[in-house]
Design an enzyme around this catalytic site. Sequence first.
Site, PDB file in Angstrom:
ATOM      1  N   CYS A   1      36.542  53.452  30.898  1.00  0.00           N
ATOM      2  CA  CYS A   1      36.166  52.308  30.033  1.00  0.00           C
ATOM      3  C   CYS A   1      35.881  52.753  28.546  1.00  0.00           C
ATOM      4  O   CYS A   1      35.701  51.897  27.695  1.00  0.00           O
ATOM      5  CB  CYS A   1      35.406  51.337  30.528  1.00  0.00           C
ATOM      6  SG  CYS A   1      36.150  50.544  32.145  1.00  0.00           S
TER       7      CYS A   1
ATOM      8  N   HIS B   1      31.633  46.387  25.103  1.00  0.00           N
ATOM      9  CA  HIS B   1      32.475  46.410  26.440  1.00  0.00           C
ATOM     10  C   HIS B   1      32.613  45.240  26.965  1.00  0.00           C
ATOM     11  O   HIS B   1      31.366  44.897  27.501  1.00  0.00           O
ATOM     12  CB  HIS B   1      32.501  47.768  27.221  1.00  0.00           C
ATOM     13  CG  HIS B   1      33.404  47.786  28.349  1.00  0.00           C
ATOM     14  ND1 HIS B   1      34.506  47.459  28.255  1.00  0.00           N
ATOM     15  CD2 HIS B   1      32.971  48.372  29.700  1.00  0.00           C
ATOM     16  CE1 HIS B   1      35.139  47.632  29.382  1.00  0.00           C
ATOM     17  NE2 HIS B   1      34.078  48.042  30.416  1.00  0.00           N
TER      18      HIS B   1
ATOM     19  N   ASN C   1      37.631  42.344  32.163  1.00  0.00           N
ATOM     20  CA  ASN C   1      37.450  43.578  31.742  1.00  0.00           C
ATOM     21  C   ASN C   1      38.897  44.423  31.822  1.00  0.00           C
ATOM     22  O   ASN C   1      39.375  44.614  32.769  1.00  0.00           O
ATOM     23  CB  ASN C   1      36.586  44.159  32.676  1.00  0.00           C
ATOM     24  CG  ASN C   1      36.345  45.586  32.401  1.00  0.00           C
ATOM     25  OD1 ASN C   1      36.901  46.342  31.771  1.00  0.00           O
ATOM     26  ND2 ASN C   1      35.325  46.347  33.234  1.00  0.00           N
TER      27      ASN C   1
HETATM   28  O1  UT7 Z   1      33.940  48.769  33.097  1.00  0.00           O
HETATM   29  C1  UT7 Z   1      33.072  49.050  34.079  1.00  0.00           C
HETATM   30  C2  UT7 Z   1      33.181  48.187  35.182  1.00  0.00           C
HETATM   31  N1  UT7 Z   1      32.313  47.624  36.278  1.00  0.00           N
HETATM   32  C3  UT7 Z   1      31.326  46.587  35.876  1.00  0.00           C
HETATM   33  O2  UT7 Z   1      30.946  46.446  34.903  1.00  0.00           O
HETATM   34  C4  UT7 Z   1      30.377  45.850  36.927  1.00  0.00           C
HETATM   35  C5  UT7 Z   1      28.717  45.869  36.612  1.00  0.00           C
HETATM   36  N2  UT7 Z   1      28.482  45.086  37.880  1.00  0.00           N
HETATM   37  C6  UT7 Z   1      28.695  43.687  37.940  1.00  0.00           C
HETATM   38  O3  UT7 Z   1      29.283  43.210  37.030  1.00  0.00           O
HETATM   39  C7  UT7 Z   1      27.988  42.939  39.117  1.00  0.00           C
HETATM   40  O4  UT7 Z   1      27.341  43.715  39.869  1.00  0.00           O
HETATM   41  C8  UT7 Z   1      29.127  42.058  40.104  1.00  0.00           C
HETATM   42  C9  UT7 Z   1      29.782  41.120  39.228  1.00  0.00           C
HETATM   43  C10 UT7 Z   1      30.330  43.451  40.529  1.00  0.00           C
HETATM   44  C11 UT7 Z   1      28.706  41.646  41.206  1.00  0.00           C
HETATM   45  O5  UT7 Z   1      27.384  40.892  40.758  1.00  0.00           O
HETATM   46  P1  UT7 Z   1      26.187  40.678  41.775  1.00  0.00           P
HETATM   47  O6  UT7 Z   1      25.498  39.813  41.159  1.00  0.00           O
HETATM   48  O7  UT7 Z   1      25.591  42.301  41.601  1.00  0.00           O
HETATM   49  O8  UT7 Z   1      26.548  40.414  43.150  1.00  0.00           O
HETATM   50  P2  UT7 Z   1      26.585  41.363  44.692  1.00  0.00           P
HETATM   51  O9  UT7 Z   1      27.493  42.717  44.548  1.00  0.00           O
HETATM   52  O10 UT7 Z   1      24.939  41.396  44.854  1.00  0.00           O
HETATM   53  O11 UT7 Z   1      27.050  40.372  45.469  1.00  0.00           O
HETATM   54  C12 UT7 Z   1      26.444  39.005  45.796  1.00  0.00           C
HETATM   55  C13 UT7 Z   1      27.148  38.231  46.898  1.00  0.00           C
HETATM   56  C14 UT7 Z   1      27.488  39.212  48.183  1.00  0.00           C
HETATM   57  O12 UT7 Z   1      27.195  38.554  49.366  1.00  0.00           O
HETATM   58  P3  UT7 Z   1      25.894  38.473  50.249  1.00  0.00           P
HETATM   59  O13 UT7 Z   1      25.959  39.927  50.924  1.00  0.00           O
HETATM   60  O14 UT7 Z   1      24.747  38.017  49.195  1.00  0.00           O
HETATM   61  O15 UT7 Z   1      26.332  37.648  51.413  1.00  0.00           O
HETATM   62  C15 UT7 Z   1      28.930  39.389  47.876  1.00  0.00           C
HETATM   63  O16 UT7 Z   1      29.604  39.625  49.101  1.00  0.00           O
HETATM   64  O17 UT7 Z   1      28.452  37.803  46.312  1.00  0.00           O
HETATM   65  C16 UT7 Z   1      29.289  38.239  47.259  1.00  0.00           C
HETATM   66  N3  UT7 Z   1      30.641  38.531  46.406  1.00  0.00           N
HETATM   67  C17 UT7 Z   1      31.487  37.430  46.298  1.00  0.00           C
HETATM   68  N4  UT7 Z   1      31.362  36.133  46.421  1.00  0.00           N
HETATM   69  C18 UT7 Z   1      32.495  35.337  46.111  1.00  0.00           C
HETATM   70  C19 UT7 Z   1      31.269  39.662  45.937  1.00  0.00           C
HETATM   71  N5  UT7 Z   1      32.015  39.459  45.233  1.00  0.00           N
HETATM   72  C20 UT7 Z   1      32.583  37.951  45.352  1.00  0.00           C
HETATM   73  C21 UT7 Z   1      33.417  37.168  45.111  1.00  0.00           C
HETATM   74  N6  UT7 Z   1      33.552  35.945  45.188  1.00  0.00           N
HETATM   75  N7  UT7 Z   1      34.607  37.751  44.119  1.00  0.00           N
END
Ligand code: UT7
Length: 315
Positions: free
Chosen positions: A109, A242, A272
């Site tokens: 990216c 980005h 993204n």
């Molecule tokens: O170009 C570089 C690309 N990557 C990035 O920029 C990614 C950077 N990271 C992020 O943007 C964030 O970490 C995410 C958006 C990917 C995730 O957000 P988060 O606040 O860090 O959430 P998390 O991974 O801690 O997940 C929280 C909860 C989990 O459930 P439990 O374990 O709390 O029950 C996940 O299973 O959210 C759940 N979850 C979802 N729920 C509904 C994960 N993805 C989803 C989804 N819909 N799509």
Amino acid sequence: MKILGTGSAIPKLEVTNDDLAKFLDTNDEWISSRTGIKSRHILSEGETLTDLAAEATRQALADAKVDAKDLDYIICHNIMNDRCIPGMSCIIQGIIGATCPCVDTNAACTGFIYALDHADALMKAGKANKILIICAEQMSMMIDWERRESCVLFGDGAGAVVVSNEGEDCAVKVTACYTPALNCNVKQGDTPFRKDTTTYDKLEMAGREVFKLATHNSCNDIQTVLDASHTTASDVKYFILHQANLRIVEAIRGFLEQPEEKFPHNIEHRGNTSSASVLLLLDDLNKANKIQRGDKLVFSAFGAGFTSGACLMTW
Ligand code: UT7
């Protein structure tokens, strides 16, 4: 280095969060509140990444008022191309009728910032005056559409700029530090001498780790290019970041203590788009006549590697 013209193209098909919720255990509330994304554009039947890259390029050449024959170099950045070979830079060269050297690069990216760094070096070495940079990405081909934590984040798109060696010096910083927080292992074919050992071939991502690295590195990179050009954040018209997560944009804004209007975003309806994201946003601003000659712009991006970088440039 100066940007002479910009262009961009996105696929026709817009996929909303509700569309994703039809086949994934997710919902609009989770996606919008955690990322800012409401919809993204995805390549579908009858459209190719090459079509998008060619359209973005035509627009950039027209905006720059540069003839393809006057280009000295084409740098095309993409994680995955329609084909392994030839590189997309060569395919676009053929479409627009250019005759210059062409190369494809891959810094995930962060690709646009790396391409600016390469263009700056080619110009300073006296090897090129006018360079076409294209960033064309089809993330929809790489993601696992069953992994809700990553597939909801990405979209497809292509952006292009023509840069020239006129204008003021720019400051560029690029970094890389191997950290497998964001991985994509492309499955390799067997040979008579080696059996394929790769078991997984789609994007895997440690979201929280990427979030922290992204924010930390971007703040460092931006501060470095500001310091290198004896500029303060207040002197900058736009921070064109980005578009990976609106919360990352907000965290960087908090570090720089600058007003919201300096941090434009279009992630809401693009998602993204990897290396194309900064270019899609830049082209939106340019088409809306929001940038004037003399404005200072900061570009910043991060991605797999872990790579990151920033560039301060005068428009
Ligand atoms: O170009 C570089 C690309 N990557 C990035 O920029 C990614 C950077 N990271 C992020 O943007 C964030 O970490 C995410 C958006 C990917 C995730 O957000 P988060 O606040 O860090 O959430 P998390 O991974 O801690 O997940 C929280 C909860 C989990 O459930 P439990 O374990 O709390 O029950 C996940 O299973 O959210 C759940 N979850 C979802 N729920 C509904 C994960 N993805 C989803 C989804 N819909 N799509």
